[in-house]
Design an enzyme around this catalytic site. Structure first.
Site, mmCIF file in Angstrom:
data_model
loop_
_atom_site.group_PDB
_atom_site.id
_atom_site.type_symbol
_atom_site.label_atom_id
_atom_site.label_comp_id
_atom_site.label_asym_id
_atom_site.label_seq_id
_atom_site.Cartn_x
_atom_site.Cartn_y
_atom_site.Cartn_z
ATOM 1 N N CYS A 5 34.748 27.086 50.085
ATOM 2 C CA CYS A 5 35.008 25.874 50.855
ATOM 3 C C CYS A 5 36.464 25.506 50.693
ATOM 4 O O CYS A 5 36.864 25.044 49.632
ATOM 5 C CB CYS A 5 34.139 24.739 50.368
ATOM 6 S SG CYS A 5 34.557 23.198 51.183
ATOM 7 N N ARG A 41 28.999 40.766 50.000
ATOM 8 C CA ARG A 41 29.144 40.794 48.541
ATOM 9 C C ARG A 41 29.851 39.521 48.057
ATOM 10 O O ARG A 41 29.247 38.669 47.424
ATOM 11 C CB ARG A 41 29.933 42.050 48.129
ATOM 12 C CG ARG A 41 29.783 42.414 46.657
ATOM 13 C CD ARG A 41 30.750 41.684 45.724
ATOM 14 N NE ARG A 41 32.148 41.865 46.100
ATOM 15 C CZ ARG A 41 33.131 41.143 45.591
ATOM 16 N NH1 ARG A 41 32.885 40.191 44.704
ATOM 17 N NH2 ARG A 41 34.383 41.335 45.980
ATOM 18 N N HIS A 62 42.338 35.198 49.217
ATOM 19 C CA HIS A 62 41.541 33.988 49.431
ATOM 20 C C HIS A 62 42.420 32.957 50.135
ATOM 21 O O HIS A 62 43.639 33.008 50.074
ATOM 22 C CB HIS A 62 41.013 33.472 48.090
ATOM 23 C CG HIS A 62 39.864 34.297 47.574
ATOM 24 N ND1 HIS A 62 38.980 33.849 46.637
ATOM 25 C CD2 HIS A 62 39.447 35.549 47.883
ATOM 26 C CE1 HIS A 62 38.071 34.784 46.387
ATOM 27 N NE2 HIS A 62 38.340 35.832 47.121
#
Lengths: 310, 310
Positions: A237, A12, A206
Site C-alpha cells: 500500500c 509470489r 518497490h
C-alpha cells in the site's frame, strides 16, 4: 527495438505480503491471463514451509500448471537448499534465492549471517546445476535497509562477487525497502557490473516513495533488461507507513510500451487481468495510475503524427 | 552539486483546477510557508478575468505580498497582453504565457490560432521588456493533446522558434495532458533546444499516468534545470479519468534531494505545509507518496554509509 522482459512477481511477492490466501483456481486464472496478455515470465510462488507462508502452499501445483503454458518462463523463489530441491522436483525453469545485503536483515529474516548465506547459495547452485535449472540471486536490501539504514555499495559489490563465485548465474538488485533513488540505481549497477558483469540483468523495485518508475528508467539506461513488477501493485500500500508497494506491472508496461521498448505485452489485455484479482480478493486495494487515466497515445502515432497545420 | 529550481505552481495551476476559492489569507500562509521551507520560485496566480476564474481574483494582492519575501522569485501566468499589463503593474518578477502546440486546443481554449498567438506573444514581450519583467513561454500540449492526439515534434520546434523570434526569453515544455513518456521527453528537449538553445530550461509535468518523476528524471538528464510542481498534487486526481494531476512537489523534492541535487528545500518543512492546504480546503484530496512512506535515507549517509561487516 530493445526487448525488455517484464517479470510478473505478484503471485509470489504480492500474495505473500497479504494475509489472505488466494485459491489455486484464481492463481491459475491469473497466471494464464497474464501469459495470454503477453507476459513471458512469472514468479508463481515460493518453496517455503507452508507453516510459515500458507499463501504459498500450492506452489508445486502452480509450477506444474504454469509449465503447460507455451513460452512462459516459470520461476519460483527458494529460501534455501531444501526449497531448491523442491523447486527442481516441481519442474521450475528458474529459481531465485534472496540474499540480503544487510546482515542484520539476513539474520532477522532467515537466521543466517553472510558466510552462512554464501554456503547456502553454493549448495543451491549445485542443486540447480544438477537439475538443469537456471539459478539467480536477488541482492535484497541492496539500496538500504530499514534496520541498518544505508548499506555500503562496496559491501554489495563484494557479496555479489562472492555469490557469483558460489555459482549464481544471474543477479537482480532488489530495493526491498523503497529507499532507492535514480542516481543510486545507476551508481550501484555500474559497481556491481564491475564485479559480476552481464550476470546483473534485473531490478526488483518497490514504489514505496513513488520513485519506482524513475528508478526503472535509470536501470534501463544502464542496460538492465529485466524488471520485476506486480499486477495492481498487489501486496503493497503506497499510502501506508511501512508498506512495500511493488512496482505496478500495468504502469511499467505503459511506460515501456510508450517509449517504444518491446515488451510483447498487450496493455489493454493486461488491464483486464485486474478483474481476476478484484474478484478473488474482494476489497484488497489495487494500485496503478494506468487503469483510470484513460488510454495513452500509441507509440507509432507518437513518433509520426500528422501535422495539424497545413 | 547541480542546482535545480523547483518552481511551485500550486497556487496557480492547482487552485485553478478546483472549484473552490482559497482565501487570500490561506494563500499567503501557503506561499510564506513554502518560501520558508526553501522554495525559491512560486507562481502565485494568473491575470485572467476574475469572471472566468474567480479563484485567481486576488493575484495582484498575492504578488504584492510575495514580493515582500526576500529571495523569492514571484511569477504569474498571463493569458494575453491585457493580463501582461496587469502583471507588470502588480510587480511580478516574471510572467509566463501558455502557447498551445495543438492549434485545436488553442482555438478551444483562448480562441486564437497559432499566428494570432504569435502576435499576442510579440505584444506581451514588448510589455514585459518595457516593464523590465522576465518573460517565458510555456509550450503547452507539447507532448500530445486530448483533442488532436499526437502533436508533431517538428511543429513544436517551429512554433518555439517563432515564439523566440517574437521575444520569448525562456521556454518550458508542458505535458498538459499527461501523455509524455521519458523517451519523448529526451527527444523533444533535444529538438527544441536545437531551435531555441538554452532558453529551454523548464519542464511542466503532470502525473496523470504515474510517469511524472520518470519524465522529470529524463529531463534532468537532458539538462533541464527547472521543474514545476504542485504541493500535494493539488488540483489533479491521478485516480480519476481526465484529471490533470500536477507533479507532487514533495515527491519531486524527495527524488532530487536523494539524488544529491541541490534544491535548497527542507523536505520535512515542506511536508508541514500540507497542513495549511488541508485546513484551508477540507476534504480536498492531497496526493504524494512521501508524506506516508516514512523518511528516506539522508543523501550523505547514502553515499558514505558505515560497513555492517567487520
Amino acid at each position: 527495438m530493445t526487448e525488455i522482459l517484464v517479470s510478473e512477481v505478484g503471485p509470489r511477492d504480492g500474495l505473500q505480503s497479504i494475509d489472505r490466501v488466494m485459491s489455486l483456481e484464481a492463481k491459475k486464472a491469473w497466471i494464464a491471463a497474464e501469459a495470454a496478455a503477453g507476459v513471458k515470465e512469472i514468479e508463481v510462488g515460493s518453496f517455503v514451509p507452508p507453516s510459515l507462508l500458507p499463501q504459498m502452499a500450492d506452489t508445486a501445483e502452480l509450477v506444474a500448471f504454469a509449465r503447460t503454458i507455451p513460452g512462459l518462463n516459470v520461476v519460483a523463489l527458494v529460501p534455501n537448499a531444501k526449497g531448491a530441491a523442491r523447486a527442481v522436483e516441481a519442474g521450475v525453469h528458474a529459481m531465485s534465492i534472496p540474499f540480503s545485503m544487510s546482515e542484520t536483515h539476513s539474520l532477522r529474516n532467515v537466521r543466517k549471517d553472510h558466510p552462512a548465506m554464501l554456503a547456502e547459495i553454493a549448495e543451491v547452485a549445485q542443486i540447480a546445476n544438477a537439475g538443469g535449472v537456471h539459478f539467480a540471486v536477488g541482492l535484497s536490501t541492496a539500496f538500504g535497509c530499514t534496520i541498518e539504514g544505508a548499506v555500503s555499495e562496496e559491501q554489495v559489490v563484494r557479496l555479489a562477487a562472492a555469490a557469483a563465485e558460489a555459482g549464481a548465474q544471474e543477479f537482480s538488485l532488489s530495493d526491498t525497502t523503497g529507499y532507492a533513488d535514480p542516481a543510486q540505481v545507476k551508481r550501484l549497477i555500474g559497481k556491481v557490473r564491475g564485479a559480476v558483469g552481464d550476470k546483473l540483468t534485473t531490478l526488483h523495485l518497490h514504489n514505496t516513495r513513488g520513485l519506482g518508475l524513475a528508478n526503472a528508467l535509470a536501470g534501463l539506461e544502464e542496460g538492465i533488461t529485466t524488471l520485476d513488477a506486480s499486477l495492481g501493485g498487489l501486496g503493497g500500500c503506497p499510502y501506508a507507513p511501512g508498506a512495500s508497494g511493488n512496482l505496478v506491472t500495468e504502469d511499467l508496461v505503459l511506460m515501456l510500451n510508450s517509449m517504444g521498448l518491446k515488451t510483447g505485452i498487450d496493455l489493454a489485455k493486461l488491464l483486464e487481468v485486474r478483474q481476476i484479482l478484484a474478484e478473488a480478493l474482494p476489497g484488497e486495494p489495487l494500485y496503478g495510475f494506468t487503469p483510470d487515466a484513460g488510454p495513452m497515445l500509441d507509440y507509432n502515432e507518437r513518433i509520426a503524427p500528422k501535422e495539424s497545420e497545413a
